[in-house]
Design a protein around this motif. Structure first.
Motif, mmCIF file in Angstrom:
data_model
loop_
_atom_site.group_PDB
_atom_site.id
_atom_site.type_symbol
_atom_site.label_atom_id
_atom_site.label_comp_id
_atom_site.label_asym_id
_atom_site.label_seq_id
_atom_site.Cartn_x
_atom_site.Cartn_y
_atom_site.Cartn_z
ATOM 1 N N UNK A 14 50.326 43.430 34.394
ATOM 2 C CA UNK A 14 48.881 43.645 34.173
ATOM 3 C C UNK A 14 48.150 42.301 34.213
ATOM 4 N N UNK A 15 48.737 41.275 33.580
ATOM 5 C CA UNK A 15 48.092 39.946 33.572
ATOM 6 C C UNK A 15 48.008 39.393 35.005
ATOM 7 N N UNK A 16 49.069 39.573 35.777
ATOM 8 C CA UNK A 16 49.040 39.102 37.177
ATOM 9 C C UNK A 16 47.925 39.822 37.947
ATOM 10 N N UNK A 17 47.804 41.124 37.705
ATOM 11 C CA UNK A 17 46.723 41.885 38.352
ATOM 12 C C UNK A 17 45.359 41.314 37.967
ATOM 13 N N UNK A 18 45.193 41.020 36.685
ATOM 14 C CA UNK A 18 43.900 40.487 36.209
ATOM 15 C C UNK A 18 43.617 39.140 36.896
ATOM 16 N N UNK A 19 44.646 38.288 36.986
ATOM 17 C CA UNK A 19 44.457 36.970 37.618
ATOM 18 C C UNK A 19 44.092 37.138 39.097
#
Lengths: 231, 281
Positions: free
Chosen positions: B259-264
């Motif tokens: 999810x964090x990678x998606x946000x970045x």
């Protein structure tokens, strides 16, 4: 009378409870205990009322062929199945009308109510809750943008807390020397939760508490009457 | 070239995101990585509270959750019951949620095989569910019998050996509230701790932690808090019995990372497209 009687009861009960809080002597102390028992009885009836309401609402939707009316049939059938299973064979700890349910238990492994609960209800409920993860991922990809200073701060805090609440956080900063443990992501996340988040949460809770006191006084004095059905 | 790539990434089909999330949860569940779990002070406080009572103490665990939150809270329940049984406490279980009754029995069923000498009615009891929330807790605090005249199996609680001398909260060493909403831990704080002064700790879903963290304060309204799957995993580490929470932490960690990678990626794409718009204008 139809409106004044509930208002009078609310006023009397509300005032009595407040007095009982400050005067724990007879008759107030006993009265508050009695009223609590009443509350529990009414809560029990509220559950029954809820069940009747469920049947009524769904039956109306089926009879009027509301959009997706087939799903309302499934709801009523599932509800009936649980109730009938409970009444006939009871639950694990309680016996039903057909007391000896050895045959059913040896066939299913559990009493029918427990079987439905364990293998249908539990899995369906967990699935519904788990679906949130997929929607959160998709929504955060599309909406979590650093558009302004505030949203950037929120974004940074969210990423820190998310990492801090997982094992990845400690894995990523595991190499940081002991003397700088306050730089470990879990520690930073804890700092954000303990100070920034808790402070905001306290403010919300205090305001909500004041709001509850305000609306309770309005209900006791009969100013707020929405609980009477909006009349 | 880069611009086109980001445009494509920003317009990615949500089903691809769903598949990636599914894989990031499923693969670590099948092939356990075993990331190290660091114990936080909130969880350590719960452990110390539970561990500090003398043998034979009566403790109360309230099951205020249902199957939807079972993956997060049930591991806490199992770890806590295991710890209580190991320390020879008398465990009284109640439920402010109707489904809590089943959750309690399932947790006990899971732990019981390791403690064959523990007997129902002597070492543990399931008092069942009672509607009323805050009022039920208040009634229990004054007189258990008023709130729960019988246990979940309809046995009068006066006939249960475990309830000998337990008339109200006074002789309880501590209360643990396992909660997924209302009524739950907040009500236990308001009545169990604040009105009756019983040491209280609890466990909740991760989304509930922000609303409960103000209670973990200097007044020890909540001595400690197990937050979500991580809290449960930390407790399993402390009792030295890895269970489903420890296993699940790898999956949860990888899913969070994805999810964090998606946000970045989403934000990089946003800035690149913004820069491009400026150039054009």
């Amino acid at each position: 009378m139809k409106r004044n009687l509930p208002l009078l009861i609310t006023f009397l009960v509300g005032t009595l409870i407040i007095f009982a809080e400050f005067i724990p002597h007879k008759p107030f102390g006993n009265l508050s205990g009695g009223l609590e028992t009443w509350f529990m009885i009414i809560s029990g009836f509220a559950i029954l009322l809820g069940q009747l309401n469920l049947i009524k609402v769904n039956t109306i939707k089926i009879s009027r062929k509301a959009p997706n009316w087939q799903y309302y049939i499934i709801c009523i059938v599932s509800f009936a199945a649980m109730v009938i299973a409970g009444i006939l064979w009871g639950t694990r700890d309680q016996t039903g009308i057909l007391k000896n349910s050895q045959g059913v238990v040896s066939w299913l492994g559990l009493k029918p109510f427990d079987y439905f609960f364990k293998y249908f209800f539990e899995n369906l409920s967990a699935t519904m809750f788990s679906l949130l993860a997929f929607f959160v991922a998709s929504a955060s990809y599309r909406a979590f943008r650093a558009r302004s200073l505030e949203s950037t701060l929120l974004l940074i805090a969210a990423v820190i807390v998310m990492l801090g609440r997982t094992t990845i956080g400690s894995w990523l900063t595991g190499w940081v020397p002991e003397s700088l443990t306050y730089l470990h992501i879990p520690q930073v996340a804890q700092f954000v939760i303990k100070y920034f988040q808790t402070t905001g949460q306290r403010a919300i809770m205090i305001c909500a508490g004041l709001g509850i006191v305000g609306s309770s006084v309005r209900i006791i004095l009969g100013i707020e009457r929405s609980y009477l059905g909006g009349k | 070239m880069i611009m086109k790539l980001f445009e494509k990434l920003l317009a990615i089909d949500r089903r691809i995101i769903f598949i990636l999330i599914f894989l990031s949860v499923a693969i670590p569940l099948l092939f356990v990585i075993g990331f190290k779990i660091e114990v936080t002070p909130e969880v350590e406080n719960v452990y110390e509270l539970v561990d500090s009572a003398p043998k034979g103490s009566h403790v109360l665990i309230s099951f205020d959750y249902g199957p939807s939150t079972k993956p997060e809270i049930q591991p806490m329940a199992e770890a806590l019951i295991r710890h209580c049984f190991r320390n020879d406490y008398k465990v009284i279980c109640t439920a402010l949620w109707p489904m809590g009754v089943q959750m309690c029995m399932e947790a006990i069923d899971e732990v019981s095989p390791d403690f064959p000498n523990k007997k129902y009615g002597i070492d543990f009891v399931n008092l069942g569910y009672k509607a009323g929330g805050l009022v039920t807790i208040n009634l229990m605090g004054r007189d258990f019998c008023s709130a729960f005249p019988t246990d979940a199996a309809n046995t009068p609680i006066d006939e249960l050996q475990i309830m000998d001398g337990i008339k109200n909260f006074k002789r309880l060493k501590f209360i643990i509230g396992l909660s997924a909403g209302a009524p739950g831990l907040k009500e236990w704080v308001q009545v169990g701790h604040d009105a009756y002064g019983i040491p209280l700790a609890g466990g909740s879903t991760a989304v509930q932690v922000p609303s409960l963290s103000p209670y973990v304060n200097a007044q020890k309204q909540l001595t400690g808090l197990l937050g979500g799957l991580k809290g449960a995993a930390e407790y399993e580490v402390l009792i030295n019995h890895p269970g489903s929470a420890t296993k699940g932490m790898d999956a949860q960690s990888i899913a969070h990372l994805v999810i964090i990678i998606f946000i970045i990626i989403g934000n990089i794409g946003y800035f690149v497209s913004k820069k491009n718009e400026k150039k054009i204008s």
